[in-house]
Design a protein around this motif. Structure first.
Motif, short mmCIF file in Angstrom:
data_model
loop_
_atom_site.label_atom_id
_atom_site.label_comp_id
_atom_site.label_asym_id
_atom_site.label_seq_id
_atom_site.Cartn_x
_atom_site.Cartn_y
_atom_site.Cartn_z
N PRO A 34 40.59 -80.37 -67.55
CA PRO A 34 40.21 -81.26 -66.64
C PRO A 34 38.74 -82.07 -67.11
O PRO A 34 37.75 -81.35 -67.66
CB PRO A 34 39.83 -80.22 -65.50
CG PRO A 34 40.50 -79.08 -65.64
CD PRO A 34 40.47 -78.85 -67.55
N LEU A 35 38.89 -83.25 -66.96
CA LEU A 35 37.74 -84.11 -67.39
C LEU A 35 36.46 -83.77 -66.60
O LEU A 35 35.54 -84.00 -67.35
CB LEU A 35 38.21 -85.64 -67.15
CG LEU A 35 39.13 -85.92 -68.46
CD1 LEU A 35 39.59 -87.59 -68.44
CD2 LEU A 35 38.33 -86.09 -69.77
N LYS A 36 36.92 -83.18 -65.43
CA LYS A 36 35.51 -83.10 -64.59
C LYS A 36 34.63 -81.93 -65.51
O LYS A 36 33.60 -81.74 -65.22
CB LYS A 36 35.88 -82.58 -63.33
CG LYS A 36 36.53 -81.49 -63.05
CD LYS A 36 37.04 -81.04 -61.77
CE LYS A 36 37.88 -79.84 -61.51
NZ LYS A 36 37.28 -78.67 -61.95
N ASP A 37 35.26 -80.98 -66.17
CA ASP A 37 34.65 -79.75 -67.06
C ASP A 37 34.30 -80.44 -68.34
O ASP A 37 34.10 -79.36 -69.06
CB ASP A 37 35.46 -78.66 -67.03
CG ASP A 37 36.16 -78.33 -65.75
OD1 ASP A 37 35.55 -78.44 -64.65
OD2 ASP A 37 37.33 -77.66 -65.46
N LEU A 38 34.15 -81.60 -68.58
CA LEU A 38 34.08 -82.13 -70.05
C LEU A 38 33.08 -83.39 -69.86
O LEU A 38 33.24 -83.95 -69.06
CB LEU A 38 35.40 -82.42 -70.84
CG LEU A 38 35.67 -82.50 -71.90
CD1 LEU A 38 35.46 -81.30 -72.65
CD2 LEU A 38 36.89 -82.99 -72.26
N ASP A 39 32.43 -83.26 -71.18
CA ASP A 39 31.44 -84.46 -71.36
C ASP A 39 31.93 -85.14 -72.80
O ASP A 39 32.58 -84.66 -73.59
CB ASP A 39 29.98 -84.34 -71.16
CG ASP A 39 29.55 -83.39 -72.46
OD1 ASP A 39 30.29 -83.09 -73.39
OD2 ASP A 39 28.48 -82.73 -72.39
N GLU A 40 31.42 -86.42 -72.84
CA GLU A 40 31.93 -87.46 -74.14
C GLU A 40 31.47 -86.21 -75.61
O GLU A 40 32.29 -86.49 -76.28
CB GLU A 40 31.24 -88.39 -74.31
CG GLU A 40 31.83 -89.42 -73.25
CD GLU A 40 31.01 -90.92 -73.37
OE1 GLU A 40 30.66 -91.14 -74.59
OE2 GLU A 40 31.30 -91.61 -72.52
N HIS A 41 30.22 -85.66 -75.45
CA HIS A 41 29.98 -84.99 -76.61
C HIS A 41 30.77 -83.97 -77.06
O HIS A 41 31.36 -83.73 -78.28
CB HIS A 41 28.52 -84.45 -76.41
CG HIS A 41 27.98 -83.46 -77.56
ND1 HIS A 41 27.22 -84.39 -78.65
CD2 HIS A 41 27.89 -82.38 -78.00
CE1 HIS A 41 26.93 -83.43 -79.39
NE2 HIS A 41 27.42 -82.06 -78.97
N GLU A 42 31.38 -83.08 -75.93
CA GLU A 42 32.15 -82.01 -75.94
C GLU A 42 33.74 -82.45 -76.68
O GLU A 42 34.18 -82.10 -77.57
CB GLU A 42 32.41 -81.34 -74.86
CG GLU A 42 32.65 -79.84 -74.96
CD GLU A 42 32.61 -79.08 -73.72
OE1 GLU A 42 32.92 -78.04 -73.77
OE2 GLU A 42 32.43 -79.82 -72.81
N LEU A 43 33.82 -83.66 -76.05
CA LEU A 43 35.41 -84.20 -76.30
C LEU A 43 35.28 -84.66 -77.62
O LEU A 43 36.50 -84.36 -78.50
CB LEU A 43 35.62 -85.41 -75.35
CG LEU A 43 37.13 -86.15 -75.51
CD1 LEU A 43 38.31 -85.20 -75.38
CD2 LEU A 43 37.02 -87.19 -74.67
N VAL A 44 34.37 -85.18 -78.14
CA VAL A 44 34.31 -85.83 -79.55
C VAL A 44 34.20 -84.67 -80.50
O VAL A 44 35.05 -84.69 -81.51
CB VAL A 44 32.84 -86.43 -79.58
CG1 VAL A 44 32.76 -86.90 -81.23
CG2 VAL A 44 33.22 -87.90 -79.06
#
Length: 92
Positions: free
Chosen positions: A49-59
């Motif tokens: 879920p994107l609500k549990d994620l930030d850009e840094h973690e996604l990268v």
């Protein structure tokens, strides 16, 4: 892009699933609800879920390591004597 996102939002309201493949983080967080990260054709993380994620973690998931380590460690170098010196250089 605005027309596409308007259409996607409309379809989401009708509970239609949409698969959007992109590397543009802004688009992912703007339009997405859930993300699956692939790297070299393999699933790295699935249905986050994107609500549990930030850009840094996604990268980090996309490149396989923490982004702060992506470019390596900066080394402090001392400036030494010139190894090449050119005078009166002309072209043509």
């Amino acid at each position: 892009m605005d027309q596409l996102f308007t259409l996607i939002r409309s379809l989401k309201r009708e509970n239609v699933a949409i698969i959007l493949i992109t590397h543009r983080l802004k688009e992912i967080f703007e339009i997405g609800d859930v993300v699956t990260v692939l790297c070299d054709g393999k699933i790295v993380k699935s249905r986050i879920p994107l609500k549990d994620l930030d850009e840094h973690e996604l990268v980090k998931y996309m490149v396989g390591r923490d982004i702060k380590d992506f470019f390596g460690v900066k080394e402090k170098l001392e400036i030494g004597q010139p190894v090449l010196e050119v005078r009166d250089l002309q072209t043509g």
